[in-house]
Scaffold this motif. Structure first.
Motif, PDB file in Angstrom:
ATOM      1  N   GLY A 396       0.829  -1.482   0.124  1.00 46.84           N
ATOM      2  CA  GLY A 396      -0.094   0.087   0.105  1.00 46.84           C
ATOM      3  C   GLY A 396       0.739   1.376   0.044  1.00 46.84           C
ATOM      4  N   PHE A 397       2.032   0.999   0.957  1.00 41.80           N
ATOM      5  CA  PHE A 397       2.646   2.375   0.723  1.00 41.80           C
ATOM      6  C   PHE A 397       3.335   2.537  -0.643  1.00 41.80           C
ATOM      7  N   GLN A 398       4.067   1.434  -1.250  1.00 41.30           N
ATOM      8  CA  GLN A 398       4.337   1.650  -2.721  1.00 41.30           C
ATOM      9  C   GLN A 398       3.507   2.177  -3.336  1.00 41.30           C
ATOM     10  N   ARG A 399       2.205   1.992  -3.361  1.00 46.53           N
ATOM     11  CA  ARG A 399       1.171   2.480  -4.377  1.00 46.53           C
ATOM     12  C   ARG A 399       1.012   3.578  -4.203  1.00 46.53           C
ATOM     13  N   GLY A 400       1.176   4.308  -2.858  1.00 48.52           N
ATOM     14  CA  GLY A 400       1.169   5.870  -2.733  1.00 48.52           C
ATOM     15  C   GLY A 400       2.085   6.334  -3.125  1.00 48.52           C
ATOM     16  N   MET A 401       3.506   5.872  -2.967  1.00 47.35           N
ATOM     17  CA  MET A 401       4.622   6.450  -3.685  1.00 47.35           C
ATOM     18  C   MET A 401       4.547   6.638  -5.262  1.00 47.35           C
ATOM     19  N   LYS A 402       3.849   5.522  -5.788  1.00 45.59           N
ATOM     20  CA  LYS A 402       3.605   5.440  -7.279  1.00 45.59           C
ATOM     21  C   LYS A 402       2.940   6.691  -7.632  1.00 45.59           C
ATOM     22  N   LEU A 403       1.944   6.757  -6.756  1.00 44.12           N
ATOM     23  CA  LEU A 403       1.009   7.893  -7.227  1.00 44.12           C
ATOM     24  C   LEU A 403       1.342   9.388  -6.890  1.00 44.12           C
ATOM     25  N   TYR A 404       2.157   9.381  -6.032  1.00 45.70           N
ATOM     26  CA  TYR A 404       2.795  10.521  -5.641  1.00 45.70           C
ATOM     27  C   TYR A 404       3.628  11.389  -6.578  1.00 45.70           C
ATOM     28  N   PHE A 405       4.404  10.179  -7.458  1.00 47.28           N
ATOM     29  CA  PHE A 405       5.541  10.679  -8.288  1.00 47.28           C
ATOM     30  C   PHE A 405       4.771  10.824  -9.723  1.00 47.28           C
ATOM     31  N   ALA A 412       6.687  21.328  -6.953  1.00 46.54           N
ATOM     32  CA  ALA A 412       6.960  21.872  -5.638  1.00 46.54           C
ATOM     33  C   ALA A 412       5.702  21.649  -4.891  1.00 46.54           C
ATOM     34  N   VAL A 413       5.628  20.879  -3.839  1.00 46.53           N
ATOM     35  CA  VAL A 413       4.478  20.536  -3.385  1.00 46.53           C
ATOM     36  C   VAL A 413       4.415  20.431  -1.877  1.00 46.53           C
ATOM     37  N   THR A 414       3.205  20.132  -1.111  1.00 44.62           N
ATOM     38  CA  THR A 414       3.177  20.138   0.461  1.00 44.62           C
ATOM     39  C   THR A 414       2.979  18.908   0.865  1.00 44.62           C
ATOM     40  N   CYS A 415       3.144  18.759   2.334  1.00 46.08           N
ATOM     41  CA  CYS A 415       3.031  17.506   2.956  1.00 46.08           C
ATOM     42  C   CYS A 415       1.512  17.069   2.735  1.00 46.08           C
ATOM     43  N   ASP A 416       0.375  17.888   2.563  1.00 44.66           N
ATOM     44  CA  ASP A 416      -0.940  17.474   2.324  1.00 44.66           C
ATOM     45  C   ASP A 416      -1.095  16.806   1.073  1.00 44.66           C
ATOM     46  N   ASP A 417      -0.204  16.906   0.068  1.00 45.38           N
ATOM     47  CA  ASP A 417      -0.175  16.327  -1.389  1.00 45.38           C
ATOM     48  C   ASP A 417       0.469  15.027  -1.109  1.00 45.38           C
ATOM     49  N   PHE A 418       1.361  14.834  -0.230  1.00 43.35           N
ATOM     50  CA  PHE A 418       1.837  13.436  -0.044  1.00 43.35           C
ATOM     51  C   PHE A 418       0.919  12.585   0.520  1.00 43.35           C
ATOM     52  N   ARG A 419       0.129  13.138   1.790  1.00 43.55           N
ATOM     53  CA  ARG A 419      -0.777  12.447   2.407  1.00 43.55           C
ATOM     54  C   ARG A 419      -1.958  11.983   1.504  1.00 43.55           C
ATOM     55  N   ALA A 420      -2.540  12.961   0.559  1.00 44.80           N
ATOM     56  CA  ALA A 420      -3.498  12.777  -0.302  1.00 44.80           C
ATOM     57  C   ALA A 420      -3.239  11.598  -1.510  1.00 44.80           C
ATOM     58  N   ALA A 421      -1.731  11.433  -1.709  1.00 45.63           N
ATOM     59  CA  ALA A 421      -1.364  10.260  -2.528  1.00 45.63           C
ATOM     60  C   ALA A 421      -1.422   9.023  -1.943  1.00 45.63           C
ATOM     61  N   MET A 422      -1.008   9.172  -0.555  1.00 45.83           N
ATOM     62  CA  MET A 422      -1.352   7.746   0.111  1.00 45.83           C
ATOM     63  C   MET A 422      -2.477   7.415   0.329  1.00 45.83           C
ATOM     64  N   ALA A 423      -3.335   8.387   0.650  1.00 44.50           N
ATOM     65  CA  ALA A 423      -4.848   8.089   0.876  1.00 44.50           C
ATOM     66  C   ALA A 423      -5.633   7.675  -0.464  1.00 44.50           C
ATOM     67  N   ASP A 424      -5.370   8.314  -1.482  1.00 46.19           N
ATOM     68  CA  ASP A 424      -6.154   7.847  -2.622  1.00 46.19           C
ATOM     69  C   ASP A 424      -5.625   6.692  -3.397  1.00 46.19           C
ATOM     70  N   ALA A 425      -4.348   6.541  -3.228  1.00 44.12           N
ATOM     71  CA  ALA A 425      -3.787   5.282  -3.998  1.00 44.12           C
ATOM     72  C   ALA A 425      -4.300   4.109  -3.179  1.00 44.12           C
ATOM     73  N   ASN A 426      -4.923   4.274  -2.063  1.00 44.38           N
ATOM     74  CA  ASN A 426      -5.350   3.017  -1.172  1.00 44.38           C
ATOM     75  C   ASN A 426      -6.722   3.193  -0.900  1.00 44.38           C
ATOM     76  N   GLY A 427      -7.392   4.224  -1.383  1.00 46.76           N
ATOM     77  CA  GLY A 427      -8.940   4.364  -0.898  1.00 46.76           C
ATOM     78  C   GLY A 427      -9.160   4.529   0.349  1.00 46.76           C
ATOM     79  N   VAL A 428      -8.176   5.066   1.186  1.00 51.43           N
ATOM     80  CA  VAL A 428      -8.388   5.332   2.569  1.00 51.43           C
ATOM     81  C   VAL A 428      -8.623   6.876   2.753  1.00 51.43           C
ATOM     82  N   ASP A 429      -9.307   7.035   4.194  1.00 51.64           N
ATOM     83  CA  ASP A 429      -9.282   8.390   4.606  1.00 51.64           C
ATOM     84  C   ASP A 429      -8.238   8.639   5.650  1.00 51.64           C
TER      85      ASP A 429
END
Ligand code: ARG
Ligand code: ZN
Length: 898
Positions: A396-405, A412-429
């Motif tokens: 799941g973490f790697q799915r998030g990383m993939k979406l982040y990239f 140039a992005v924010t910590c929220d962008d990172f969190r959103a990638a982790m959440a969206d890639a895994n369908g979690v809140d």
């Protein structure tokens, strides 16, 4: 002036393309900058550029600008009227690198020139939009005397070079990847190079070059090898490949921090590049591997995707520390590395979180950004990233990383962008998880457990957050906290359990795996201030001992009312190495607390029987990793013992801790001797039949040596006089093997009051006078000694020919170490405070960053007992009254004074 996160505004002008020409001279370097400026829709008529260098010329679209066209302050330059269409600025500035002792911007070291730009060093060389969201393609021409500066380096690929008249030559570098100015770098000088190459998984050939002073060229093999391991690891674990034709590393002895990830041209403190068995310890070898990895990993997490603004620093640092920790763990001894990371976090970050410098992982404001390269942003930030990993699992973490990239490469992005990638890639809140970025202070979990008549084990967990200077506790909300949990029965057997659906936290997609099938471990996910979890053991138990926060699954304090017997059971049987180690740590904390109480009442300290028996068993357990045993023998540092306390008398804590060490040394003397001997034999046996030179660094040998010296440290307390005489007689033969042995011996006898100790140290210093990194070790021995003449020896060392107040490594080794030497820094007569304050004052005059780092030593102020509080406050008040105090030091001092 204070900068606020909420003040962020997108750029009104962009500079996507930059051409720089540096004409180098030690005292009068000129910098010509050609900036291609693109006004954004609704941009104002004026343009303000950051900068403070001497301005020689300024033109706009080829027209020389008169002085009336712009205004300058100490920090910036404002052009009153610029076109609404794209335009070109030519700016010529002049700087004096030799006079620059801040080690920020362009500076000289040993006759060579180096830059450090993160976060705001670029603006000391030219005028620019010196903020990370302005990403530009840089072309850099360097012109210099060919004899004085034969090597000319900058970011990217070398596209042109040649000779010029009058003995000058030039080089042109082009970096095709748009980057913020903080990643710019330039190096020029007389440097030796070690070359190698790396073939990426897609078959591209990357040239690798390590630049050092000529005399250091023989010490880069380990760093070179570490880099290749890091490059391969990032491909296999994260699918990330290097992207330029060349990767360069430059080592410099004068450097404010560890290293810097400039695109394609990493610049390193020599401490994290140079290593050979003769001058570097095993710990140094591990440090090199981890920092080489860290800077390399920044190429994707930091450079390809960077920070929108400096408040987001943890976006790249927390993530990259997590990545370097995982790299080190995958290389060797995962369990040991994890415990070391926890130790560091607790010793430095928990202390910071409990101090006036406490701030969230994403700070809300700052005066001087350099003050925010902190344990909270780095180490707690890494724990925050690790919690995503714990919640989502590796896949799941790697799915998030993939979406982040996919989403943010080149941005140039924010910590929220990172969190959103982790959440969206895994369908979690992960909305609630955002609180980890905004709420400062270490959460506390108060846990209780009970075994019900029906066999259910019920855990009740309450989370609380402390007040911090930025926010009272009552304004803080409950966080999402993963608590990895297992259960052990009265025989020390791990029992599988189920979690009824009604008791599961409903965070869809997260790893709350205890379902219908019993399993050995689960991640309980706290989301509320108080929660109850029902765990149903598969096999009935007489009693249950819960193993909580396994792997240190969240950066929190955890209280559970274990009996000593339960802790001993976990120490002996837990399958999670962290939890095992933590059981010992809890026993240590209890024993020291008991000693402190005894000291306060003037009664003799009691024997910590449970602890001693548990340790005796562990040390003699042949199945245990020797490096793990070495960690078990390390007693918590004072700064950890002070957590959550007031009215601290530091000297008393040290005395209580020392009394425990003496008790261990006496009760375990036989076992420690046997352990040390076994480890020594194992280290030697390991040599036979191996091709490698004897006593080189390998993780296996390092583990045996760690145990030898953890034991030896305690053994030395048993009969101090006999030990020093023995060491004195056999020193050369013992120390000859490698620096780990030499250092191990010296650190163990460093506290000995006998003059033989002084003679040994003097011999050590004479032997290594031409090795600056070993001299740092000498100075740190002087400063960490518990001998009663330590302050006098530190003062004398300031005049040692190899000491220099202008070199940060020397300052950290001598003065930084002294400031952590509890009984002498906190001496009741105030001499320790006065000494450190005086040095801060001196260093403030030329290197504010290093001075500010030292000033953090005072952050215990408000939690000290009144006498010391007064002494310390006097020193801080004097500093605060200095007109010439830099904003770096002022920010720290004023926060501490409150
Ligand atoms: N980005 C560098 C690293 O973590 C450190 C830069 C620190 N800069 C500073 N001004 N303290 O690898
Ligand atoms: Zn970093």
């Amino acid at each position: 002036t204070v900068k606020h996160l909420t003040d962020y505004r997108p750029l009104a002008h962009r500079i996507p393309q930059v051409k720089l020409t540096f004409t180098l001279s030690p005292t009068a370097t000129t910098v010509e900058a050609e900036l291609h400026v693109i006004p954004q829709p609704n941009a104002p008529q004026s343009l303000t550029l950051d900068g403070n260098a001497t301005l020689l010329a300024l033109s706009l679209n080829g027209e020389r600008q008169p002085e009336t066209a712009y205004t300058q302050t100490a920090e910036n330059l404002t052009l009153h009227r610029v076109p609404a269409e794209p335009f070109v600025l030519h700016i010529t500035t002049q700087i004096n690198p030799e006079a620059n002792q801040t080690l920020n911007g362009l500076y000289a070291s040993g006759g060579n020139l180096y830059t450090q730009c993160e976060p705001e060093g670029f603006r000391t060389m030219t005028y620019y939009l010196d903020r990370p969201d302005n990403m530009a393609v840089f072309t850099t021409k360097i012109i210099a005397d060919a004899a004085q500066y034969p090597v000319l380096l900058s970011n990217g690929n070398l596209v042109d070079s040649g000779s010029l008249k009058n003995g000058q030559h030039y080089a042109v570098w082009h970096d095709p990847f748009a980057k913020p100015s903080y990643l710019f770098a330039l190096v020029a000088g007389d440097l030796a190079v070690n070359r190698s190459s790396f073939t990426t998984q897609s078959g591209r050939e990357v040239a690798i070059q390590f630049y050092t002073r000529a005399e250091d060229a023989g010490k880069v093999a380990h760093a070179m090898q570490s880099l290749k391991h890091a490059m391969r690891w990032d491909e296999t674990r994260f699918g990330l490949e290097y992207d330029l034709d060349v990767f360069m590393v430059v080592a410099v002895g004068d450097f404010n921090m560890g290293a810097m990830e400039n695109k394609g041209l990493n610049i390193f403190n020599t401490k994290y590049v140079l290593a050979d068995a003769h001058t570097a310890t095993d710990a140094d070898f591990e440090g090199v591997e981890s920092v080489i990895g860290h800077e390399y990993f920044h190429n994707w997490t930091g450079n390809r995707v960077t920070c929108r603004d400096w408040f987001q620093l943890s976006l790249k640092e927390g993530l990259t520390v997590f990545r370097d920790q995982e790299f080190s763990g995958d290389r060797a001894s995962r369990a040991v590395r994890r415990i070391e990371n926890v130790q560091t976090l607790r010793q430095f970050q928990f202390a910071e979180d409990a101090s006036p410098m406490a701030h969230p992982v994403r700070p809300a404001s700052y005066v001087e950004m350099n003050n925010f390269y902190t344990a909270t942003v780095y180490e707690k930030g890494a724990e925050v990233v690790r919690m995503y990993h714990t919640l989502l699992g590796e896949a799941g973490f790697q799915r998030g990383m993939k979406l982040y990239f996919e989403r943010h490469d080149g941005q140039a992005v924010t910590c929220d962008d990172f969190r959103a990638a982790m959440a969206d890639a895994n369908g979690v809140d992960l909305d609630q998880f955002a609180l980890w970025y905004s709420q400062a202070g270490t959460p506390t979990l108060d846990v209780s457990g009970s075994l019900k008549a029906n066999g259910d084990y019920v855990l009740h967990i309450k989370q609380t957050l402390p007040d911090t200077p930025d926010m009272p506790a009552h304004a803080k909300q409950p966080m999402m906290i993963p608590v990895k949990t297992a259960l052990f029965n009265e025989h020390g057997e791990q029992v599988a359990f189920r979690q009824p659906e009604s008791s599961q936290t409903n965070v869809s997609g997260c790893l709350n795996t205890a379902g219908t099938q019993g399993q050995p471990e689960t991640v309980l996910i706290l989301t509320q201030a108080e929660q109850t979890f029902v765990l149903q053991p598969e096999t009935p138990a007489q009693s249950i001992t819960p193993s909580l926060l396994r792997g240190f699954s969240a950066p929190v304090h955890l209280n559970f009312d274990y009996t000593d017997a339960q802790l001993a059971l976990l120490l002996a049987h837990d399958t999670d190495p962290y939890a095992r180690w933590e059981a010992a740590q809890t026993l240590y904390r209890r024993a020291i607390a008991a000693n402190e109480a005894a000291l306060a009442h003037g009664t003799p300290p009691a024997q910590p029987v449970a602890l001693i028996n548990a340790l005796r068993q562990a040390i003699s357990d042949a199945a245990l990793d020797p490096a793990f045993k070495a960690l078990l023998l390390k007693v918590p540092a004072e700064s950890e013992l002070w957590s959550e306390r007031e009215h601290i008398n530091p000297v008393q804590t040290t005395a209580a801790r020392e009394a425990l060490l003496d008790a261990l040394a006496h009760s375990l003397h036989g076992e420690l001797l046997a352990a040390a001997l076994n480890a020594r034999e194992a280290e030697q046996a390991d040599k036979r039949g191996k091709q490698i030179a004897v006593y080189e660094y390998t993780p296996e040998d390092a583990a045996q040596r760690a145990l030898q010296y953890a034991s030896f440290n305690l053994i030395c307390r048993y009969d101090e006089q006999a030990t020093i005489e023995q060491v004195f007689e056999h020193y050369d033969e013992m120390a000859r093997k490698n620096m780990t042995h030499e250092w191990g011996i010296l650190s163990a006898i460093n506290h000995n009051p006998d003059d033989k100790r002084n003679q040994l140290l003097a011999r050590f210093a004479a032997k290594f006078a031409d090795q600056p990194l070993v001299m740092d070790k000498y100075f740190s021995l002087i400063a960490s000694s518990r001998r009663s003449d330590t302050l006098a020896q530190v003062q004398a060392a300031l005049h040692h020919p190899q000491f220099a107040l202008t070199n940060p490594n020397k300052v950290r080794a001598l003065i930084g170490t002294f400031a952590r030497n509890t009984p002498y820094f906190h001496a009741a007569d105030g001499s320790g405070y006065a000494f450190v304050a005086q040095k801060i004052c001196e260093i403030n005059a030329f290197n504010p960053q290093i001075a500010a780092g030292l000033a953090r030593a005072f952050n215990l102020l408000k939690r000290l007992e009144p006498h010391r509080q007064n002494l310390m406050r006097n020193e801080l008040t004097k500093l605060a009254a200095m007109e010439s105090l830099s904003k770096d030091v002022r920010e720290i001092v004023e926060k501490i004074l409150g």
